[in-house]
Design an enzyme around this catalytic site. Structure first.
Site, mmCIF file in Angstrom:
data_model
loop_
_atom_site.group_PDB
_atom_site.id
_atom_site.type_symbol
_atom_site.label_atom_id
_atom_site.label_comp_id
_atom_site.label_asym_id
_atom_site.label_seq_id
_atom_site.Cartn_x
_atom_site.Cartn_y
_atom_site.Cartn_z
ATOM 1 N N HIS A 168 3.705 6.594 2.321
ATOM 2 C CA HIS A 168 4.984 6.463 0.879
ATOM 3 C C HIS A 168 4.866 7.345 -0.001
ATOM 4 O O HIS A 168 4.035 7.546 -0.570
ATOM 5 C CB HIS A 168 4.846 4.925 0.722
ATOM 6 C CG HIS A 168 5.948 4.344 -0.189
ATOM 7 N ND1 HIS A 168 7.411 4.324 0.221
ATOM 8 C CD2 HIS A 168 5.842 4.213 -1.585
ATOM 9 C CE1 HIS A 168 7.998 3.909 -0.860
ATOM 10 N NE2 HIS A 168 7.292 3.875 -1.968
ATOM 11 N N ASN A 187 8.506 3.765 -8.091
ATOM 12 C CA ASN A 187 8.278 3.510 -6.683
ATOM 13 C C ASN A 187 9.264 2.931 -6.174
ATOM 14 O O ASN A 187 9.395 1.816 -6.774
ATOM 15 C CB ASN A 187 6.704 2.681 -6.542
ATOM 16 C CG ASN A 187 6.581 2.252 -5.149
ATOM 17 O OD1 ASN A 187 7.272 2.140 -4.084
ATOM 18 N ND2 ASN A 187 5.157 2.393 -4.710
ATOM 19 N N CYS A 232 11.823 6.982 1.126
ATOM 20 C CA CYS A 232 10.885 6.939 -0.014
ATOM 21 C C CYS A 232 11.032 8.670 -0.696
ATOM 22 O O CYS A 232 10.930 8.843 -1.969
ATOM 23 C CB CYS A 232 9.749 6.643 0.234
ATOM 24 S SG CYS A 232 8.866 7.553 1.737
#
Length: 273
Positions: A168, A187, A232
């Site tokens: 990620h 994030n 992501c």
């Protein structure tokens, strides 16, 4: 208003610093390749980047001593998954940040890092942020190692270790503009920073407090923006780009950014490979 309207990028295949969007090519290359550009459809092309990567054009350029690779590297966006949801590689990410460092002359583009950066010698863990600010830290811009004062710093990290294939992408942005400086972790999945990142942020904070009175660390993670399994990378790049364009980190705390907007943002990030 779409979040994409808050930033200065566009779907053009030209690199961000090219102001004449009618052509990404330098005038010299335009002139030399006029005949090819005028008949690009016969080459099976619908873009300048397609033309200059066509085998016939590359052969012609080699005969003429024309450096088309430099045109691609400095005047076009990086190649990447523009019209699909392919996962971003570290090359997609670093090549994009390198191009942004041409447009934003006070931006320090740091190469990607895996999460075991405390053990492996990644540039991310070796950077001295005071040297970044003062222009004493080396960075690569347009293929050259340069030193220049920078008041912003961006890096994309992967939550996997260097022994893995990647999990990620997350973003780090350091803002040394204005009265209150900040060290930010973003994030898109809304997860808090892991231990290595927390330690890195605190270390950088102590560095910067030697030269500035107010420095804070921020975890911009209170919203789960991402719902897909693929975006992501675009989210991480988007956070850095939005901050470079002076979109406040608070926007990411108060407003969810959708995966659909990141699908569109891909057309701002890449040319067709």
């Amino acid at each position: 208003m779409s979040i994409l309207e808050k930033i200065t990028s566009s779907p053009s295949e030209c690199a961000e610093h090219i102001t004449n969007k009618d052509s990404c090519l330098s005038k010299k290359i335009q002139k030399e390749l006029t005949s090819f550009l005028q008949k690009k459809e016969t080459l099976g092309c619908d873009s300048e980047s397609c033309v200059i990567t066509h085998p016939a054009v590359k052969a012609y350029a080699q005969q003429k001593g024309l450096d088309l690779s430099k045109e691609l590297e400095t005047r076009f966006k990086a190649p990447g998954p523009r019209n699909n949801t392919g996962l971003l590689t570290n090359f997609n990410i670093d090549e994009t940040l390198q191009r942004w460092a041409i447009k934003y002359t006070k931006f320090f583009n740091c190469p990607f890092s895996m999460m075991d950066f405390e053990r492996i010698h990644y540039k991310f863990n070796q950077v001295d942020m005071v040297k970044v600010y003062k222009g004493e830290e080396l960075q690569y811009v347009e293929g050259k190692a340069v030193k220049r004062p920078c008041n912003t710093f961006g890096c994309v990290l992967n939550t996997d270790f260097s022994t893995g294939t990647g999990k990620h992408w997350v973003a780090i942005f350091v803002d040394m503009r204005g009265d209150c400086w900040s060290i930010e972790y973003f994030n898109s999945a809304g997860n808090s920073p892991p231990g290595p990142v927390i330690r890195w942020m605190e270390r950088v904070k102590q560095q910067l407090l030697k030269i500035h009175h107010t420095v804070k660390t921020l975890a911009v993670t209170n919203i789960r923006h991402q719902r897909s399994q693929t975006e992501c990378g675009p989210y991480s790049l988007f956070y850095i780009r939005a901050r470079l364009d002076n979109v406040s980190y608070t926007h990411f705390i108060s407003t969810r950014i959708t995966d659909e907007e990141m699908y569109k943002f891909r057309t701002h990030l890449f040319r067709i490979a």
